[in-house]
Design a protein around this motif. Structure first.
Motif, mmCIF file in Angstrom:
data_model
loop_
_atom_site.group_PDB
_atom_site.id
_atom_site.type_symbol
_atom_site.label_atom_id
_atom_site.label_comp_id
_atom_site.label_asym_id
_atom_site.label_seq_id
_atom_site.Cartn_x
_atom_site.Cartn_y
_atom_site.Cartn_z
ATOM 1 N N UNK A 444 0.822 -1.219 0.000
ATOM 2 C CA UNK A 444 0.000 0.000 0.000
ATOM 3 C C UNK A 444 0.853 1.264 0.000
ATOM 4 N N UNK A 445 2.052 1.193 0.591
ATOM 5 C CA UNK A 445 2.931 2.363 0.636
ATOM 6 C C UNK A 445 3.548 2.676 -0.725
ATOM 7 N N UNK A 446 3.786 1.655 -1.522
ATOM 8 C CA UNK A 446 4.407 1.844 -2.841
ATOM 9 C C UNK A 446 3.326 2.216 -3.847
ATOM 10 N N UNK A 447 3.417 3.388 -4.409
ATOM 11 C CA UNK A 447 2.364 3.876 -5.312
ATOM 12 C C UNK A 447 2.437 3.228 -6.692
ATOM 13 N N UNK A 448 3.620 2.974 -7.179
ATOM 14 C CA UNK A 448 3.776 2.388 -8.509
ATOM 15 C C UNK A 448 3.511 0.884 -8.470
ATOM 16 N N UNK A 449 2.586 0.428 -9.332
ATOM 17 C CA UNK A 449 2.274 -0.989 -9.376
ATOM 18 C C UNK A 449 3.452 -1.833 -9.808
ATOM 19 N N UNK A 450 4.222 -1.352 -10.767
ATOM 20 C CA UNK A 450 5.374 -2.113 -11.268
ATOM 21 C C UNK A 450 6.440 -2.249 -10.185
ATOM 22 N N UNK A 451 6.730 -1.141 -9.502
ATOM 23 C CA UNK A 451 7.732 -1.198 -8.433
ATOM 24 C C UNK A 451 7.263 -2.124 -7.310
ATOM 25 N N UNK A 452 5.971 -2.069 -7.002
ATOM 26 C CA UNK A 452 5.425 -2.948 -5.971
ATOM 27 C C UNK A 452 5.613 -4.412 -6.341
ATOM 28 N N UNK A 453 5.390 -4.729 -7.607
ATOM 29 C CA UNK A 453 5.550 -6.118 -8.069
ATOM 30 C C UNK A 453 7.009 -6.557 -8.057
ATOM 31 N N UNK A 454 7.923 -5.605 -8.139
ATOM 32 C CA UNK A 454 9.349 -5.929 -8.102
ATOM 33 C C UNK A 454 9.876 -6.080 -6.683
ATOM 34 N N UNK A 455 9.297 -5.338 -5.731
ATOM 35 C CA UNK A 455 9.830 -5.305 -4.364
ATOM 36 C C UNK A 455 9.109 -6.257 -3.416
ATOM 37 N N UNK A 456 7.784 -6.261 -3.473
ATOM 38 C CA UNK A 456 7.005 -7.020 -2.484
ATOM 39 C C UNK A 456 7.253 -8.536 -2.550
ATOM 40 N N UNK A 457 7.221 -9.191 -3.730
ATOM 41 C CA UNK A 457 7.407 -10.651 -3.745
ATOM 42 C C UNK A 457 8.724 -11.131 -3.139
ATOM 43 N N UNK A 458 9.892 -10.559 -3.534
ATOM 44 C CA UNK A 458 11.123 -11.056 -2.899
ATOM 45 C C UNK A 458 11.188 -10.759 -1.402
ATOM 46 N N UNK A 459 10.627 -9.613 -0.998
ATOM 47 C CA UNK A 459 10.608 -9.301 0.436
ATOM 48 C C UNK A 459 9.783 -10.334 1.198
ATOM 49 N N UNK A 460 8.598 -10.604 0.706
ATOM 50 C CA UNK A 460 7.737 -11.593 1.350
ATOM 51 C C UNK A 460 8.354 -12.974 1.367
ATOM 52 N N UNK A 461 9.019 -13.348 0.264
ATOM 53 C CA UNK A 461 9.636 -14.674 0.195
ATOM 54 C C UNK A 461 10.754 -14.826 1.226
ATOM 55 N N UNK A 462 11.606 -13.813 1.325
ATOM 56 C CA UNK A 462 12.727 -13.890 2.270
ATOM 57 C C UNK A 462 12.217 -13.981 3.701
ATOM 58 N N UNK A 463 11.255 -13.118 4.056
ATOM 59 C CA UNK A 463 10.701 -13.127 5.409
ATOM 60 C C UNK A 463 10.068 -14.473 5.725
ATOM 61 N N UNK A 464 9.250 -14.969 4.801
ATOM 62 C CA UNK A 464 8.527 -16.220 5.031
ATOM 63 C C UNK A 464 9.491 -17.412 5.070
ATOM 64 N N UNK A 465 10.482 -17.409 4.185
ATOM 65 C CA UNK A 465 11.443 -18.524 4.146
ATOM 66 C C UNK A 465 12.231 -18.609 5.448
ATOM 67 N N UNK A 466 12.674 -17.456 5.953
ATOM 68 C CA UNK A 466 13.418 -17.442 7.225
ATOM 69 C C UNK A 466 12.540 -17.954 8.359
ATOM 70 N N UNK A 467 11.294 -17.488 8.399
ATOM 71 C CA UNK A 467 10.372 -17.926 9.448
ATOM 72 C C UNK A 467 10.061 -19.421 9.324
#
Length: 494
Positions: A444-467
């Motif tokens: 929701x903080x990232x206004x650009x849809x393309x940038x959101x698609x580039x940043x959110x998936x790897x961030x979520x994957x790293x957090x979830x994988x570590x957990x």
């Protein structure tokens, strides 16, 4: 176990590449056809899917189940394949003639609109090519040749994209897309037959079915499989058929777009379902019940962990992904997509579970479990679609999808295995909550849809994988064990 893992790797690899190709093909196809024609195409796909369940008559599952078994007959595999080949052709030709006659009467144009008689005429040809493809794909898997069947599946997807989109772009519309499917299925079926006959004694396949082949046992499995598959398919197609009949092709196109995205969750469960049916059949025939229970319990946990991650990603990125992928016209698909996600997760977990029940051949309990969900689905769709349209369809389907998990856990326990014995739900829920708390606000903080698609998936994957590792959802020993069972070309990089 090693053969199961290798089979899964082949199927998963093929499914992953096919998914990637679908991701490329679908938005192009939607833009070439437009929302209206895409809705008509979605409706025809649902009609074809229901038809092929009846025409295929459980042949795909039966071929895999029985060819892989070790019987006293030295030409058992040849006789099973030859039997199914004859049955498959007879059923496909009869259905093809029926569809051809239906198209000739012009009734489709009267009921559904212009061009539908032509569509049904093309479907009559597609039935035959799809039937032979399904038979040969099952034959390859029955020979433990997933390393052949999955690359051919990729080739089929590529040929469909090439010919289907090209013909649609040349103003042949839906007819061109269906012809593209005929070409793709036909070419791959022919190649598959050549591979199969290199492994089988072609003379034994062709000369006839021996009298001692257990036809009654085979046909009994097939008959029950048809009922099970038909009930399962009704969960996936009732909403589309009702929406197109009550509303219009445009709304159907929007809703189909939502379904296409949520069904991305199924690519891993589908691979598991495909390999577990014939692999568990082999284990059931050897009475390895404890090994089956251990295998399914771990598979369910792995499946849950990965599917939850994908669900969170789709939920967080839906408003960015849908307009970018399908076009701004399809923003209407976002709400039904979000409603569909929870139920789609439940269905994703149920798929591998009931495949193991199929492998045993104890289909009565599976039919009962699926039947409850199917009746619920029909009732809710009939009740909600006329009043709430796409949203009603999504709500009805999501509830019914989710019920599949509950009903099939009950069925699995009565069959003799417990698929949730080691699911570690609290830990998975903890990892999901923490990950969601990070990626949803970030999106929701990232206004650009393309940038959101580039940043959110790897961030979520790293957090979830570590957990996942830290909370013990999947242990390091399990990861090492899985790596050791992979093909050398894969495991050396893990």
């Amino acid at each position: 176990m090693s053969s199961i893992v290798r089979g899964f790797i082949s199927i998963f690899g093929g499914k992953s590449v096919s998914l990637f190709l679908s991701l490329l093909i679908t938005p192009i196809l939607v833009r070439v056809l437009g929302s209206g024609l895409y809705g008509d195409y979605a409706f025809l796909l649902s009609v074809l899917s229901i038809t092929m369940i009846l025409v295929n008559a459980g042949i795909f599952d039966g071929t895999r189940k029985y060819m892989i078994e070790d019987r006293e007959d030295p030409f058992w595999k040849e006789h099973v394949f030859g039997f199914y080949f004859r049955v498959a052709l007879i059923l496909a030709v009869c259905a093809s003639i029926g569809y051809g006659l239906f198209a000739w009467t012009e009734i489709p144009n009267t009921i559904f609109g212009d061009r539908f008689s032509t569509y049904f005429l093309v479907l009559s040809i597609l039935i035959i090519s799809d039937q032979v493809h399904s038979l040969t794909r099952g034959g390859l898997m029955g020979l433990h040749l997933e390393s052949r069947s999955e690359p051919l599946k990729i080739l089929r997807r590529m040929l469909f994209g090439l010919f289907g989109i090209a013909l649609a772009a040349l103003n042949y519309g839906v007819t061109g897309v269906l012809v593209g499917q005929i070409i793709a299925s036909g070419v791959v079926a022919l190649i598959s037959l050549l591979v199969i006959f290199r492994r089988l004694n072609s003379r034994e396949v062709i000369k006839g079915v021996p009298s001692d082949l257990p036809r009654r046992e085979i046909l009994s499995f097939n008959s029950l499989s048809v009922i099970l598959i038909l009930l399962t398919a009704s969960l996936q197609h009732t909403d589309i058929l009702l929406l197109r009949s009550i509303y219009n092709s445009q709304i159907t196109g929007y809703y189909k777009a939502a379904l296409v995205i949520t069904e991305f969750l199924w690519f891993v469960p589908y691979a598991l379902q495909t390999v577990l049916l014939h692999s568990s059949s082999e284990l059931w025939s050897e009475n390895k019940t404890e090994q089956i229970t251990s295998l399914v319990a771990r598979t369910t946990r792995y499946n849950l962990s990965l599917t939850v991650l994908l669900s969170l990603g789709l939920g967080a990125l839906a408003s960015d992904f849908v307009p970018l992928y399908f076009g701004s016209e399809f923003k209407s698909a976002i709400q039904p997509l979000l409603i569909l996600l929870p139920g789609t997760l439940g269905f994703a977990l149920a798929r591998p579970i009931f495949a193991v029940g199929q492998g045993k051949g104890d289909l009565g309990k599976l039919i009962g479990a699926t039947g409850f969900a199917a009746v619920m689905n029909l009732g809710l769709n009939v009740l909600l679609i006329p009043k709430y349209g796409m949203v009603g369809a999504a709500a009805a389907t999501s509830v019914s999808y989710g019920s599949m998990l509950f009903f099939h856990i009950v069925a699995a326990r009565s069959i003799g295995f417990n698929p949730v014995a080691d699911v570690r739900m609290a830990r998975v829920a903890g990892a999901a909550v923490v990950t969601a708390a990070i990626i949803f606000p970030l999106s929701m903080l990232i206004e650009s849809g393309i940038i959101s698609l580039l940043i959110v998936p790897p961030t979520g994957f790293v957090v979830y994988a570590v957990l996942t590792i830290k909370l013990g959802i999947v242990s390091r020993n399990e990861l090492r064990t899985l790596a050791d069972r992979l093909p050398i070309s894969v495991s050396q990089y893990l």
